[in-house]
Design an enzyme around this catalytic site. Structure first.
Site, PDB file in Angstrom:
ATOM      1  N   SER A 119      38.715  32.398  35.426  1.00  0.00           N
ATOM      2  CA  SER A 119      39.662  32.728  36.479  1.00  0.00           C
ATOM      3  C   SER A 119      40.805  31.718  36.567  1.00  0.00           C
ATOM      4  CB  SER A 119      38.910  32.847  37.805  1.00  0.00           C
ATOM      5  OG  SER A 119      39.717  33.386  38.816  1.00  0.00           O
ATOM      6  N   ASP A 179      46.621  34.910  38.776  1.00  0.00           N
ATOM      7  CA  ASP A 179      45.881  33.814  38.162  1.00  0.00           C
ATOM      8  C   ASP A 179      45.466  34.236  36.758  1.00  0.00           C
ATOM      9  OD1 ASP A 179      43.983  35.692  38.911  1.00  0.00           O
ATOM     10  OD2 ASP A 179      42.476  34.215  39.477  1.00  0.00           O
ATOM     11  N   ASP A 185      42.895  35.470  35.207  1.00  0.00           N
ATOM     12  CA  ASP A 185      42.259  36.753  34.899  1.00  0.00           C
ATOM     13  C   ASP A 185      42.804  37.884  35.755  1.00  0.00           C
ATOM     14  OD1 ASP A 185      41.050  35.921  37.279  1.00  0.00           O
ATOM     15  OD2 ASP A 185      39.101  36.779  36.756  1.00  0.00           O
ATOM     16  N   ASP A 197      42.793  38.652  38.876  1.00  0.00           N
ATOM     17  CA  ASP A 197      42.116  39.256  40.020  1.00  0.00           C
ATOM     18  C   ASP A 197      42.692  38.728  41.335  1.00  0.00           C
ATOM     19  OD1 ASP A 197      40.997  36.706  40.020  1.00  0.00           O
ATOM     20  OD2 ASP A 197      38.929  37.392  40.261  1.00  0.00           O
TER      21      ASP A 197
END
Length: 455
Positions: free
Chosen positions: A103, A243, A245, A247
């Protein structure tokens, strides 16, 4: 939290805390646990995606090998946002999905997160089953002959369907706006241009050239100041940051000022109430949410419910009570009518639609939500989860927190918690008096640093 799984999957520095051998075992164990739900010995199907970290290829190969060796079939999706894996898992009828990502963490970290066949994060019970098998390799299966799994090459088809799904969340036209997007040199670099190109936007992407080592490096939703400066300098209407990833989604207005997850939710919720779309007129946020957000919701007839920090806790409260909007100040935003997990790109499309429909500037919308001064300090902790837990249970730490919080009276609050994904104790102090908030947060940070040496 389990031995390996934290609040958001397995995380660690690659080849120190998380290596290919462990990834192979996790693949084997996941295949075995999920295969228990299959009938007539059918092979379970896993989707697998990753962000842009240099270690992603290595871990993808290891997990895929583990899955196939234990009899599962694998649909590789390549570099793709975390929420896309959840969506495609459901859309393709797969039994589970695996994401290789850490992440917002630095590139040397990576992680393994597992979604079940309904697109939700694996339950604590199933995570513990996976952990038990990883720790007992003699129980891990290695199939032979025709029982070995293989790779299913249908990933691109489903990625296209995900992109179309996110774009369709606008539910109509979006007016022309000048938009800058920070891709964090992460997974959004693959998909965001295809999504946003469906709208009449004057679009400029930055930090969209990942090299394996520059993900989240002074960019993205955790380093948003540079985006703010570039939005002002270029005369953009809005800046959007993801960010690594994708999400998470945060926004800056035309003046370069941050619009955090609380404010994005509030702005979207007000429109949803007007359209009769906000179920039970309720939002789920977290205990970190600003007191100004609470004030806005009261004035607009919206019930604000607060879960413990973590999108997993937010989602659990949403599911339990039938709510359809929730999220975190950090930018995890869950539109449960559309997807089963937080999706930064989906949130961005939803927000752009609200801005378009109202005809207002982003700053005008954001200024409707007051902001109380809030100080956040992260205190690094040596010694891992055991030390973090000991500090949070320590009577002297609790007493110190209580004594400092009394100084705020009824005008503020203190929240001290252990990070679920990093070796940090997080301190938040909120007060109408910003100087007092600074003082209390510094005192508590110094005390916790000193106290940690006692363990």
């Amino acid at each position: 939290m389990g031995k390996y799984f934290g609040t958001d999957g397995i995380r660690g520095v690659v080849n120190k805390d998380l290596n290919a051998d462990m990834a192979f075992k996790v693949g084997q164990a996941a295949a075995m646990v999920l295969a228990e739900t299959k009938e007539n010995g059918a092979k379970p199907l896993f989707t697998i995606g990753k962000d842009t970290r240099i270690s992603g290829d290595m871990l993808e190969a290891a997990i895929t090998a583990g899955l196939c060796s234990a009899g599962a079939e694998v649909m590789q999706l390549g570099v793709i946002p975390t929420p896309a894996v959840a969506y495609i898992t459901v859309d393709s009828g797969a039994d589970a999905g695996i994401v290789i990502s850490a992440s917002h963490n630095p590139y040397e970290h990576n992680g393994i997160k597992i979604f079940n066949g309904r697109g939700f994060k694996l339950s604590d019970e199933l995570e513990l089953e996976v952990e038990a098998l990883v720790d007992d390799p003699d129980r891990l299966e290695r199939r032979t002959n025709g029982d070995i799994g293989r790779i299913i090459n249908r990933g691109p088809e489903y990625v296209d369907r995900y992109i179309e799904h996110v774009a369709s969340a606008a539910e109509g036209k979006i007016r022309r706006m000048k938009v800058m997007v920070d891709c964090a040199n992460g997974a959004a670099s693959r998909t965001v241009d295809e999504i946003f190109s469906r709208f009449p936007l004057d679009l400029e992407l930055i930090k969209d050239h990942p090299d394996g080592c520059n993900i989240n490096d002074r960019c993205g939703s955790t380093h948003i100041d540079n985006l703010g400066r570039m939005v002002v300098a270029g005369g953009f209407d809005i800046g959007i940051a993801f960010d690594g990833d994708a999400d998470r989604c945060l926004v800056v207005d035309e003046n370069g000022k941050l619009v955090d997850g609380d404010k994005i939710m509030a702005i979207c919720a007000k429109t949803m109430v007007e359209k009769g779309e906000l179920k039970q007129n309720s939002i789920v946020a977290t205990v970190m949410s600003n007191l100004g957000f609470h004030e806005f919701c009261r004035k607009n007839g919206i019930a604000l419910h607060c879960a413990a920090v973590g999108d997993r806790n937010v989602l659990e409260m949403m599911q339990k009570n039938g709510y359809n909007l929730g999220g975190e100040q950090s930018g995890h935003l869950i539109f449960l009518d559309n997807e089963t997990t937080g999706d930064g790109q989906l949130a961005a499309v939803k927000f752009l639609k609200v801005v378009s429909d109202t005809g207002k500037k982003v700053s005008e919308l954001a200024d409707e939500i007051p902001t109380y001064p809030q100080v956040l300090i992260n205190v690094p902790i040596e010694g891992g989860n055991d030390i973090k837990k000991a500090l949070m249970e320590d009577g002297e730490v609790r007493q110190m927190v209580e004594e400092e919080e009394k100084k705020l009276g009824d005008t503020g609050r203190v929240l001290v918690r252990a990070s679920g994904t990093e070796a940090l104790i997080r301190i938040m102090v909120e007060s109408a008096d910003s100087a007092l908030a600074d003082s209390i947060s510094s005192v508590l940070a110094d005390y916790i640093r000193k106290r940690s040496a006692a363990f």
